[in-house]
Design a protein around this motif. Structure first.
Motif, PDB file in Angstrom:
ATOM      1  N   ALA A  95       0.821  -1.389  -0.156  1.00  0.00           N
ATOM      2  CA  ALA A  95      -0.065  -0.107   0.049  1.00  0.00           C
ATOM      3  C   ALA A  95       0.963   1.279  -0.144  1.00  0.00           C
ATOM      4  O   ALA A  95       0.384   2.277  -0.867  1.00  0.00           O
ATOM      5  N   ALA A  96       1.881   1.324   0.909  1.00  0.00           N
ATOM      6  CA  ALA A  96       2.931   2.541   0.609  1.00  0.00           C
ATOM      7  C   ALA A  96       3.701   2.489  -0.397  1.00  0.00           C
ATOM      8  O   ALA A  96       3.741   3.795  -0.687  1.00  0.00           O
ATOM      9  N   MET A  97       3.982   1.352  -0.868  1.00  0.00           N
ATOM     10  CA  MET A  97       4.864   1.572  -2.183  1.00  0.00           C
ATOM     11  C   MET A  97       3.800   1.999  -3.420  1.00  0.00           C
ATOM     12  O   MET A  97       4.472   2.800  -4.421  1.00  0.00           O
ATOM     13  N   LYS A  98       2.774   1.693  -3.328  1.00  0.00           N
ATOM     14  CA  LYS A  98       1.737   2.095  -4.488  1.00  0.00           C
ATOM     15  C   LYS A  98       1.543   3.705  -4.291  1.00  0.00           C
ATOM     16  O   LYS A  98       1.841   4.491  -5.431  1.00  0.00           O
ATOM     17  N   GLU A  99       1.628   4.479  -3.486  1.00  0.00           N
ATOM     18  CA  GLU A  99       1.497   5.697  -3.135  1.00  0.00           C
ATOM     19  C   GLU A  99       2.911   6.353  -3.577  1.00  0.00           C
ATOM     20  O   GLU A  99       2.931   7.383  -3.872  1.00  0.00           O
ATOM     21  N   TRP A 100       3.843   5.768  -2.962  1.00  0.00           N
ATOM     22  CA  TRP A 100       4.877   6.221  -3.403  1.00  0.00           C
ATOM     23  C   TRP A 100       5.406   6.179  -4.908  1.00  0.00           C
ATOM     24  O   TRP A 100       5.736   7.243  -5.188  1.00  0.00           O
ATOM     25  N   LYS A 101       4.954   5.170  -5.525  1.00  0.00           N
ATOM     26  CA  LYS A 101       5.290   5.267  -6.968  1.00  0.00           C
ATOM     27  C   LYS A 101       4.244   6.203  -7.729  1.00  0.00           C
ATOM     28  O   LYS A 101       4.493   6.992  -8.590  1.00  0.00           O
ATOM     29  N   ARG A 102       3.095   6.378  -7.323  1.00  0.00           N
ATOM     30  CA  ARG A 102       2.224   7.022  -7.874  1.00  0.00           C
ATOM     31  C   ARG A 102       2.538   8.716  -7.585  1.00  0.00           C
ATOM     32  O   ARG A 102       2.433   9.588  -8.631  1.00  0.00           O
ATOM     33  N   SER A 103       3.003   8.949  -6.510  1.00  0.00           N
ATOM     34  CA  SER A 103       3.482  10.423  -6.193  1.00  0.00           C
ATOM     35  C   SER A 103       4.679  10.947  -7.100  1.00  0.00           C
ATOM     36  O   SER A 103       4.779  11.997  -7.637  1.00  0.00           O
ATOM     37  N   ASN A 107       5.427  13.226 -10.435  1.00  0.00           N
ATOM     38  CA  ASN A 107       6.222  14.279 -10.209  1.00  0.00           C
ATOM     39  C   ASN A 107       5.856  15.515  -9.017  1.00  0.00           C
ATOM     40  O   ASN A 107       5.722  16.617  -9.100  1.00  0.00           O
ATOM     41  N   ALA A 108       5.561  14.675  -7.934  1.00  0.00           N
ATOM     42  CA  ALA A 108       4.924  15.497  -6.745  1.00  0.00           C
ATOM     43  C   ALA A 108       6.152  16.668  -6.305  1.00  0.00           C
ATOM     44  O   ALA A 108       7.174  15.800  -6.289  1.00  0.00           O
ATOM     45  N   ALA A 109       5.874  17.759  -6.103  1.00  0.00           N
ATOM     46  CA  ALA A 109       6.943  18.573  -5.809  1.00  0.00           C
ATOM     47  C   ALA A 109       7.079  18.873  -4.354  1.00  0.00           C
ATOM     48  O   ALA A 109       8.051  19.405  -3.768  1.00  0.00           O
ATOM     49  N   SER A 110       6.042  18.368  -3.624  1.00  0.00           N
ATOM     50  CA  SER A 110       5.954  18.714  -2.088  1.00  0.00           C
ATOM     51  C   SER A 110       6.593  17.547  -1.270  1.00  0.00           C
ATOM     52  O   SER A 110       5.907  16.660  -1.279  1.00  0.00           O
ATOM     53  N   TYR A 111       7.742  17.783  -0.624  1.00  0.00           N
ATOM     54  CA  TYR A 111       8.236  16.757   0.113  1.00  0.00           C
ATOM     55  C   TYR A 111       7.013  16.397   1.342  1.00  0.00           C
ATOM     56  O   TYR A 111       6.799  15.177   1.638  1.00  0.00           O
ATOM     57  N   LEU A 112       6.876  17.360   2.043  1.00  0.00           N
ATOM     58  CA  LEU A 112       5.758  17.297   2.915  1.00  0.00           C
ATOM     59  C   LEU A 112       4.388  16.821   2.556  1.00  0.00           C
ATOM     60  O   LEU A 112       3.790  15.851   3.269  1.00  0.00           O
ATOM     61  N   ARG A 117       0.879  11.953   2.686  1.00  0.00           N
ATOM     62  CA  ARG A 117       0.194  10.893   2.079  1.00  0.00           C
ATOM     63  C   ARG A 117       0.423   9.350   2.216  1.00  0.00           C
ATOM     64  O   ARG A 117      -0.435   8.791   2.603  1.00  0.00           O
ATOM     65  N   LEU A 118       1.864   9.452   2.413  1.00  0.00           N
ATOM     66  CA  LEU A 118       2.492   8.177   2.824  1.00  0.00           C
ATOM     67  C   LEU A 118       1.966   7.728   4.297  1.00  0.00           C
ATOM     68  O   LEU A 118       1.637   6.598   4.354  1.00  0.00           O
ATOM     69  N   GLU A 119       1.900   8.579   5.240  1.00  0.00           N
ATOM     70  CA  GLU A 119       1.732   8.274   6.404  1.00  0.00           C
ATOM     71  C   GLU A 119       0.280   8.063   6.509  1.00  0.00           C
ATOM     72  O   GLU A 119      -0.243   7.170   7.392  1.00  0.00           O
ATOM     73  N   LYS A 120      -0.638   8.632   5.706  1.00  0.00           N
ATOM     74  CA  LYS A 120      -2.249   8.419   5.871  1.00  0.00           C
ATOM     75  C   LYS A 120      -2.279   7.153   5.200  1.00  0.00           C
ATOM     76  O   LYS A 120      -3.083   6.186   5.734  1.00  0.00           O
ATOM     77  N   VAL A 121      -1.898   6.768   4.257  1.00  0.00           N
ATOM     78  CA  VAL A 121      -1.962   5.312   3.542  1.00  0.00           C
ATOM     79  C   VAL A 121      -1.375   4.211   4.499  1.00  0.00           C
ATOM     80  O   VAL A 121      -2.035   3.117   4.534  1.00  0.00           O
ATOM     81  N   LEU A 122      -0.319   4.535   5.090  1.00  0.00           N
ATOM     82  CA  LEU A 122       0.099   3.503   6.272  1.00  0.00           C
ATOM     83  C   LEU A 122      -0.923   3.432   7.276  1.00  0.00           C
ATOM     84  O   LEU A 122      -1.238   2.263   7.888  1.00  0.00           O
ATOM     85  N   ASP A 123      -1.423   4.524   7.764  1.00  0.00           N
ATOM     86  CA  ASP A 123      -2.458   4.356   8.809  1.00  0.00           C
ATOM     87  C   ASP A 123      -3.686   3.436   8.330  1.00  0.00           C
ATOM     88  O   ASP A 123      -4.127   2.696   9.113  1.00  0.00           O
ATOM     89  N   VAL A 124      -4.173   4.080   7.161  1.00  0.00           N
ATOM     90  CA  VAL A 124      -5.174   3.249   6.602  1.00  0.00           C
ATOM     91  C   VAL A 124      -4.900   1.676   6.415  1.00  0.00           C
ATOM     92  O   VAL A 124      -5.867   0.850   6.801  1.00  0.00           O
ATOM     93  N   SER A 224       8.267   4.113   6.971  1.00  0.00           N
ATOM     94  CA  SER A 224       8.113   5.404   6.719  1.00  0.00           C
ATOM     95  C   SER A 224       9.448   6.273   6.855  1.00  0.00           C
ATOM     96  O   SER A 224       9.692   7.015   6.209  1.00  0.00           O
ATOM     97  N   THR A 225      10.103   5.839   7.822  1.00  0.00           N
ATOM     98  CA  THR A 225      11.502   6.550   8.125  1.00  0.00           C
ATOM     99  C   THR A 225      12.417   6.283   6.943  1.00  0.00           C
ATOM    100  O   THR A 225      12.971   7.213   6.414  1.00  0.00           O
ATOM    101  N   ILE A 226      12.295   5.031   6.355  1.00  0.00           N
ATOM    102  CA  ILE A 226      13.253   4.673   5.148  1.00  0.00           C
ATOM    103  C   ILE A 226      12.594   5.413   3.885  1.00  0.00           C
ATOM    104  O   ILE A 226      13.617   5.937   3.213  1.00  0.00           O
TER     105      ILE A 226
END
Length: 237
Positions: A95-103, A107-112, A117-124, A224-226
């Motif tokens: 789930a986290a990798m899907k969001e990572w690749k999608r972002s 070309n998502a510009a905002s690191y924050l 989004r990654l933290e939200k996906v992990l929580d879900v 998430s840290t990685i």
């Protein structure tokens, strides 16, 4: 004469076996017994199912962690895990990798923004896996708390019938009330038979589920840290 006949009829009821007590019981008491018996059978089905599920989940988590920390690239691991059914840690990872690749594909510009989004996906993903692990455990808790009282209701009803029998027979002879009272107490016994394993199993399975969920949360924090480090390395803002 009628009183003697009632006593004789009660005395003839000497079958104190389990089946005898059940078939001689009042309709209400029978309903209580059958309900408690059905609840007990369902509880044992849940206990066996959850025990097997938790063992398989723990084994799958151990295997995934060995692969994850073996040094294999995240991309290769993602390709492997996404092609097979995911559960536990692998479901959280995919789930986290899907969001990572999608972002990154967008070309998502905002690191924050990516991090949030990654933290939200992990929580879900954790919530979804936790719900699956804890599913049907509440039924064990319900049976554990309610079964003794349901059995007690059957007992009270049966004792009421016993006293009614005393009044009708106009006799306090033990043979008049022994059968109905035994039937009534049998309802309480079935209630305890249903409740005791349910309470013990609920405590044990809840503890096991909590440990598995803690592993999910711990892995999510580490992963998430990685990913956060990789975002910084790529120059995200």
């Amino acid at each position: 004469m009628e009183a003697m006949d009632a006593v004789g009829t009660a005395a003839a009821h000497t079958d104190f076996s389990i089946w005898g007590l059940f078939w001689a019981a009042d309709l209400v008491v029978k309903s209580v017994m059958l309900g408690l018996l059905g609840a007990s059978i369902w509880c044992w089905a849940i206990i066996v199912d959850k025990t097997i599920q938790y063992r398989r989940t723990k084994s799958a988590m151990n295997r995934f962690e060995r692969v994850f920390w073996s040094g294999q690239s995240l991309e290769e691991l993602y390709q492997e895990q996404s092609q097979q059914p995911q559960t536990g840690l692998s479901a959280v990872f995919v789930a986290a990798m899907k969001e990572w690749k999608r972002s990154h594909e967008q070309n998502a510009a905002s690191y924050l923004g990516v991090q949030a989004r990654l933290e939200k996906v992990l929580d879900v993903a954790i919530a979804r896996e936790s719900e699956n692990l804890e599913k049907r455990l509440s039924f064990l808790a319900t049976v554990g708390s309610a079964a003794p009282f349901i059995g007690l209701f059957g007992t009270v009803w049966g004792i009421m019938n016993a006293f009614t029998g005393i009044a009708q027979a106009a006799s306090t002879n033990l043979t008049v009330v022994a059968g109905p009272i035994a039937e009534a107490l049998f309802a309480t016994a079935i209630g305890l038979i249903a409740a005791i394993p349910a309470v013990i199993a609920y405590n044990k399975l809840s503890s096991d589920a909590g440990k598995l969920i803690s592993r999910l949360e711990g892995f999510a924090d580490e992963f998430s840290t990685i990913l956060s480090r990789q975002l910084e390395a790529r120059g995200g803002r």
